[in-house]
Design a protein around this motif. Structure first.
Motif, PDB file in Angstrom:
ATOM      1  N   LEU A 139       0.839  -1.202   0.000  1.00  0.00           N
ATOM      2  CA  LEU A 139       0.000   0.000   0.000  1.00  0.00           C
ATOM      3  C   LEU A 139       0.875   1.254   0.000  1.00  0.00           C
ATOM      4  O   LEU A 139       1.903   1.301   0.658  1.00  0.00           O
ATOM      5  N   PRO A 140       0.453   2.313  -0.712  1.00  0.00           N
ATOM      6  CA  PRO A 140       1.308   3.492  -0.887  1.00  0.00           C
ATOM      7  C   PRO A 140       1.388   4.426   0.318  1.00  0.00           C
ATOM      8  O   PRO A 140       2.263   5.284   0.354  1.00  0.00           O
ATOM      9  N   VAL A 141       0.497   4.292   1.303  1.00  0.00           N
ATOM     10  CA  VAL A 141       0.522   5.173   2.475  1.00  0.00           C
ATOM     11  C   VAL A 141       0.296   4.352   3.735  1.00  0.00           C
ATOM     12  O   VAL A 141      -0.530   3.448   3.756  1.00  0.00           O
ATOM     13  N   ALA A 142       1.058   4.682   4.780  1.00  0.00           N
ATOM     14  CA  ALA A 142       0.847   4.079   6.097  1.00  0.00           C
ATOM     15  C   ALA A 142       0.837   5.194   7.133  1.00  0.00           C
ATOM     16  O   ALA A 142       1.713   6.062   7.127  1.00  0.00           O
ATOM     17  N   VAL A 143      -0.183   5.204   7.977  1.00  0.00           N
ATOM     18  CA  VAL A 143      -0.266   6.148   9.092  1.00  0.00           C
ATOM     19  C   VAL A 143      -0.043   5.322  10.352  1.00  0.00           C
ATOM     20  O   VAL A 143      -0.855   4.472  10.695  1.00  0.00           O
ATOM     21  N   GLU A 144       1.078   5.564  11.016  1.00  0.00           N
ATOM     22  CA  GLU A 144       1.458   4.780  12.184  1.00  0.00           C
ATOM     23  C   GLU A 144       1.029   5.529  13.442  1.00  0.00           C
ATOM     24  O   GLU A 144       1.396   6.684  13.633  1.00  0.00           O
ATOM     25  N   CYS A 145       0.222   4.857  14.260  1.00  0.00           N
ATOM     26  CA  CYS A 145      -0.384   5.503  15.422  1.00  0.00           C
ATOM     27  C   CYS A 145      -0.079   4.757  16.713  1.00  0.00           C
ATOM     28  O   CYS A 145       0.101   3.540  16.718  1.00  0.00           O
ATOM     29  N   LYS A 146      -0.066   5.513  17.800  1.00  0.00           N
ATOM     30  CA  LYS A 146       0.068   4.961  19.142  1.00  0.00           C
ATOM     31  C   LYS A 146      -1.297   5.104  19.818  1.00  0.00           C
ATOM     32  O   LYS A 146      -1.903   6.173  19.783  1.00  0.00           O
ATOM     33  N   LEU A 147      -1.791   4.007  20.410  1.00  0.00           N
ATOM     34  CA  LEU A 147      -3.078   4.035  21.093  1.00  0.00           C
ATOM     35  C   LEU A 147      -2.984   4.898  22.348  1.00  0.00           C
ATOM     36  O   LEU A 147      -2.099   4.716  23.177  1.00  0.00           O
ATOM     37  N   ILE A 148      -3.894   5.851  22.474  1.00  0.00           N
ATOM     38  CA  ILE A 148      -3.988   6.675  23.672  1.00  0.00           C
ATOM     39  C   ILE A 148      -5.016   6.060  24.620  1.00  0.00           C
ATOM     40  O   ILE A 148      -4.730   5.816  25.782  1.00  0.00           O
ATOM     41  N   LYS A 149      -6.234   5.811  24.108  1.00  0.00           N
ATOM     42  CA  LYS A 149      -7.252   5.163  24.940  1.00  0.00           C
ATOM     43  C   LYS A 149      -8.449   4.746  24.107  1.00  0.00           C
ATOM     44  O   LYS A 149      -8.637   5.203  22.992  1.00  0.00           O
ATOM     45  N   PHE A 150      -9.239   3.826  24.689  1.00  0.00           N
ATOM     46  CA  PHE A 150     -10.546   3.469  24.156  1.00  0.00           C
ATOM     47  C   PHE A 150     -11.579   4.101  25.061  1.00  0.00           C
ATOM     48  O   PHE A 150     -11.515   3.940  26.280  1.00  0.00           O
ATOM     49  N   ASN A 151     -12.525   4.843  24.503  1.00  0.00           N
ATOM     50  CA  ASN A 151     -13.634   5.371  25.295  1.00  0.00           C
ATOM     51  C   ASN A 151     -14.636   4.263  25.584  1.00  0.00           C
ATOM     52  O   ASN A 151     -14.634   3.227  24.925  1.00  0.00           O
ATOM     53  N   GLU A 152     -15.532   4.515  26.531  1.00  0.00           N
ATOM     54  CA  GLU A 152     -16.563   3.534  26.896  1.00  0.00           C
ATOM     55  C   GLU A 152     -17.448   3.177  25.704  1.00  0.00           C
ATOM     56  O   GLU A 152     -17.965   2.070  25.612  1.00  0.00           O
ATOM     57  N   ASP A 153     -17.644   4.121  24.777  1.00  0.00           N
ATOM     58  CA  ASP A 153     -18.510   3.882  23.617  1.00  0.00           C
ATOM     59  C   ASP A 153     -17.776   3.219  22.449  1.00  0.00           C
ATOM     60  O   ASP A 153     -18.309   3.092  21.357  1.00  0.00           O
ATOM     61  N   GLY A 154     -16.546   2.774  22.687  1.00  0.00           N
ATOM     62  CA  GLY A 154     -15.800   2.061  21.659  1.00  0.00           C
ATOM     63  C   GLY A 154     -14.976   2.942  20.741  1.00  0.00           C
ATOM     64  O   GLY A 154     -14.339   2.434  19.817  1.00  0.00           O
ATOM     65  N   ILE A 155     -14.987   4.243  20.956  1.00  0.00           N
ATOM     66  CA  ILE A 155     -14.189   5.157  20.132  1.00  0.00           C
ATOM     67  C   ILE A 155     -12.720   5.009  20.513  1.00  0.00           C
ATOM     68  O   ILE A 155     -12.348   5.056  21.687  1.00  0.00           O
ATOM     69  N   CYS A 156     -11.887   4.849  19.510  1.00  0.00           N
ATOM     70  CA  CYS A 156     -10.446   4.693  19.700  1.00  0.00           C
ATOM     71  C   CYS A 156      -9.776   6.056  19.495  1.00  0.00           C
ATOM     72  O   CYS A 156     -10.027   6.735  18.505  1.00  0.00           O
ATOM     73  N   ILE A 157      -8.923   6.448  20.426  1.00  0.00           N
ATOM     74  CA  ILE A 157      -8.188   7.711  20.308  1.00  0.00           C
ATOM     75  C   ILE A 157      -6.705   7.379  20.231  1.00  0.00           C
ATOM     76  O   ILE A 157      -6.181   6.630  21.051  1.00  0.00           O
ATOM     77  N   GLY A 158      -6.054   7.919  19.213  1.00  0.00           N
ATOM     78  CA  GLY A 158      -4.641   7.629  19.020  1.00  0.00           C
ATOM     79  C   GLY A 158      -3.855   8.868  18.668  1.00  0.00           C
ATOM     80  O   GLY A 158      -4.421   9.931  18.413  1.00  0.00           O
ATOM     81  N   GLU A 159      -2.552   8.717  18.663  1.00  0.00           N
ATOM     82  CA  GLU A 159      -1.638   9.794  18.282  1.00  0.00           C
ATOM     83  C   GLU A 159      -0.846   9.330  17.071  1.00  0.00           C
ATOM     84  O   GLU A 159      -0.264   8.236  17.085  1.00  0.00           O
TER      85      GLU A 159
END
Length: 101
Positions: free
Chosen positions: A29-49
């Motif tokens: 694949l031509p693009v990769a966005v590499e992220c570090k997990l910050i947290k999962f909210n109670e509603d399943g939303i993933c927050i990363g950096e």
């Protein structure tokens, strides 16, 4: 449920190790966005950096930025379960808003 044990290989993808995060990068694949997990909210939303972005030269414009038309990404619509591609640009963030003040 029918579980495919090796979806990467079946799709023709090969994984390589990221230098920045503990996750694979798909070599084809031509693009990769590499992220570090910050947290999962109670509603399943993933927050990363975002730690790093890799892009193949084939999808870059003359200024070294990712060109959406060259990349031609596929977008998943979770409401309708459809896949889409981007259409035409319809505006420019920030500067277009100044014209209607």
């Amino acid at each position: 449920a029918n579980v495919e044990p090796d979806k990467f290989r079946k799709a023709g993808f090969n994984a390589i190790k990221s230098e920045f995060v503990n996750a694979p990068i798909i070599k084809e694949l031509p693009v990769a966005v590499e992220c570090k997990l910050i947290k999962f909210n109670e509603d399943g939303i993933c927050i990363g950096e975002i730690i790093n972005v890799c892009a193949d030269e084939s999808v870059l414009n003359e200024n070294g930025k990712i060109d959406t038309k060259k990349l031609n990404p596929i977008i998943f619509d979770g409401a309708t379960y459809d896949y889409w591609t981007f259409g035409e640009k319809v505006g420019k963030a920030f500067s277009d808003g100044k014209m209607i003040k």
